[in-house]
Structure formats: C-alpha cells, structure tokens
Design a protein around this motif. Structure first.
Motif, PDB file in Angstrom:
ATOM      1  N   ARG A   1       0.825  -1.216   0.000  1.00 25.47           N
ATOM      2  CA  ARG A   1       0.000   0.000   0.000  1.00 25.47           C
ATOM      3  C   ARG A   1       0.860   1.267   0.000  1.00 25.47           C
ATOM      4  NH1 ARG A   1      -1.431  -3.865   3.405  1.00 25.47           N
ATOM      5  NH2 ARG A   1      -3.514  -4.809   3.332  1.00 25.47           N
TER       6      ARG A   1
ATOM      7  N   LEU B   1      -4.451   2.881  -1.553  1.00 23.40           N
ATOM      8  CA  LEU B   1      -3.097   2.882  -1.025  1.00 23.40           C
ATOM      9  C   LEU B   1      -3.036   3.861   0.143  1.00 23.40           C
ATOM     10  CD1 LEU B   1      -1.071   2.782  -4.374  1.00 23.40           C
ATOM     11  CD2 LEU B   1      -2.011   0.892  -3.032  1.00 23.40           C
ATOM     12  N   GLU B   2      -1.949   3.819   0.901  1.00 19.73           N
ATOM     13  CA  GLU B   2      -1.947   4.548   2.172  1.00 19.73           C
ATOM     14  C   GLU B   2      -0.766   5.480   2.391  1.00 19.73           C
ATOM     15  OE1 GLU B   2      -4.266   0.908   4.527  1.00 19.73           O
ATOM     16  OE2 GLU B   2      -2.259   1.538   5.176  1.00 19.73           O
TER      17      GLU B   2
ATOM     18  N   ALA C   1       1.589  -0.343   6.368  1.00 16.39           N
ATOM     19  CA  ALA C   1       1.100  -0.392   4.993  1.00 16.39           C
ATOM     20  C   ALA C   1       1.430  -1.716   4.307  1.00 16.39           C
ATOM     21  CB  ALA C   1       1.677   0.772   4.188  1.00 16.39           C
TER      22      ALA C   1
ATOM     23  N   ASP D   1      -9.690  -6.672   2.197  1.00 15.51           N
ATOM     24  CA  ASP D   1      -8.867  -5.643   1.567  1.00 15.51           C
ATOM     25  C   ASP D   1      -9.326  -5.386   0.138  1.00 15.51           C
ATOM     26  OD1 ASP D   1      -6.999  -4.716   3.435  1.00 15.51           O
ATOM     27  OD2 ASP D   1      -5.831  -6.555   3.245  1.00 15.51           O
TER      28      ASP D   1
ATOM     29  N   TYR E   1      -7.401  -2.938  -1.784  1.00 11.88           N
ATOM     30  CA  TYR E   1      -6.376  -2.123  -2.419  1.00 11.88           C
ATOM     31  C   TYR E   1      -5.882  -2.804  -3.698  1.00 11.88           C
ATOM     32  CZ  TYR E   1      -2.359  -4.941  -0.793  1.00 11.88           C
ATOM     33  OH  TYR E   1      -1.433  -5.935  -0.585  1.00 11.88           O
TER      34      TYR E   1
END
Length: 241
Positions: free
Chosen positions: A139, A170-171, A202, A210, A212
């Motif tokens: 992420r 994403l982070e 992440a 999830d 992502y």
C-alpha cells in the motif's frame, strides 16, 4: 546512514535487493549521471505527503478543472526517468548533476517492466510536458523524482498520483526529502523510525476484506469514472486539503 554495496555482474541493481531496500526505508543514489557506483541512503528525516492533506492552490485547482494537460500512467516511463535525470541546477548541486545515474535509471526501467515502478505523464499537444515516477509495493508508493517543462505539469502529475492512490486504497506516499516545492504541496517531515512504522503498517498481510489495488488500476478508475476527471480531482483534493 549510507552504505556502499558492490554492483552485480549484470551492471543493474538486483530487483530483489532494490525492493528489500525500499521496504527497509533505504534507496540508491549516485554522484553523477555516469557514476557506476551507488550509495544506499537512509535519511534520518523522511518526507511524506498525506493523501488527505495535499495542498492544492487556487491556480492549480483551476488548471486541473480546465484539463490543460492530458494525463497518462505508464505510457512513457523511460522517457520520464531520462527527463528527471537531465541536469537541473534548481534541484541538484551547483553543476546541476543528477543523482539518477544511467545504472540507476536502467535498474528502475527493469522494475517498471516487472510491474514494480510506475510513471505519471502530463502531455500538451502530444508533447511530454512533465511527469513523475516511483516505486510501488503493497500500500506504499515511493516517489523518486518529477520534472516540468511547462508550468504546473509536475504538480498536476502529483495531484493525479494522489487521486490514483486514493482510488487504489493505497496509504503511504513517500517523497524522501523535503523541498520548498513539496512543502507547498503539503509534504511533512517525520523521523525515519516513524516512517518505517508507517511502512510496516502499509505492508501488513492482506485480508479478504482488503480492496487495495496496484496504482495503474486506480489511475484507470479515476480516468473512467467521470467525463471530466480533472474537475473531479480538483474538487476532491480541495475538499480535504
């Protein structure tokens, strides 16, 4: 902290070593374009741009809304890297020498072919006006460099990157070192230990819940979800900046 490592026989940095370094908060640099050696850099202070805290000025928001640039992802990766590596006295030393050596550039092009490095390009009348590139894993996206040949082109690329990262769930957007330009865009500095903790979070194991995805998937969804994606990006980023 800097560590010199011998380069592999192939001349390229081993992709597995590169990705291991990024997961450990380390990245390579060189002293010049033709320098065959690399220096592994681990900054004590790390710059990131919070995905909900990017600063978009009124003039930049206007540029986004008007769609002054055509924006693509992974269309001209090697060209973007070469443009970022060109001598630029404003971002490098007094001689304008780049830290992106030919060896580093070729190594990132290999990562790109493996789906581990991505670029965002801004075009004006079919000519590349600016862009950025970086490395993606889990992420996290680690921005490496950006360039502009027309005012605001790299800023527009950065806004599209943030929008694509949000769409991909994403982070963490790493930009390595703080600069006045990135500071105006909302970058903030943290200790390396705090950054590594964010990387660890992440890179947590995925679960069935999830959602992502890789950056190019998020970019495609941004491009396709509205008739005027630039307008949507300007609206969403100014609501949270």
């Amino acid at each position: 902290m800097m560590k010199h490592l011998p380069h592999p026989p192939s001349g390229l940095i081993d992709p597995q070593l590169l990705m291991l370094a990024y997961r450990g908060g380390i990245f390579p640099m060189a002293d010049s374009r033709d320098d065959p050696e690399i220096v592994w850099v681990e900054p004590r202070q790390r710059a990131i741009i919070p995905l909900d805290g990017i600063h978009v000025s009124r003039s930049l928001a206007k540029t986004l809304r008007q769609g002054r640039f055509s924006v693509t992802c992974n269309t001209a990766f090697s060209t973007v890297v070469d443009a970022c590596a060109a001598p630029r006295p404003d971002l490098a030393g007094e001689d304008g020498e780049s830290w992106i050596s030919e060896r580093i550039a070729a190594s990132y092009c290999l990562l790109h072919r493996m789906g581990l490095a991505h670029s965002v390009e801004c075009w004006r009348d079919g000519v590349l006006a600016g862009g950025l590139y970086g490395v993606g894993f889990d992420r996290v996206f680690c921005g490496e460099s950006m360039f502009s040949r027309i005012a605001d082109a790299s800023k527009v690329a950065l806004c599209w990157l943030v929008a694509a990262m949000r769409a991909s769930h994403l982070e963490l957007l790493d930009c390595q070192f703080i600069t006045p330009h990135l500071g105006r865009m909302g970058a903030r500095v943290m200790a390396q230990a705090q950054y590594l903790e964010q990387v660890r979070q992440a890179c947590r194991p995925a679960t069935p819940a999830d959602n992502y995805t890789a950056l190019p998937v998020g970019f495609s969804s941004v491009l396709e979800r509205a008739s005027s994606p630039g307008y949507d990006i300007a609206h969403s980023l100014t609501q949270t900046s």
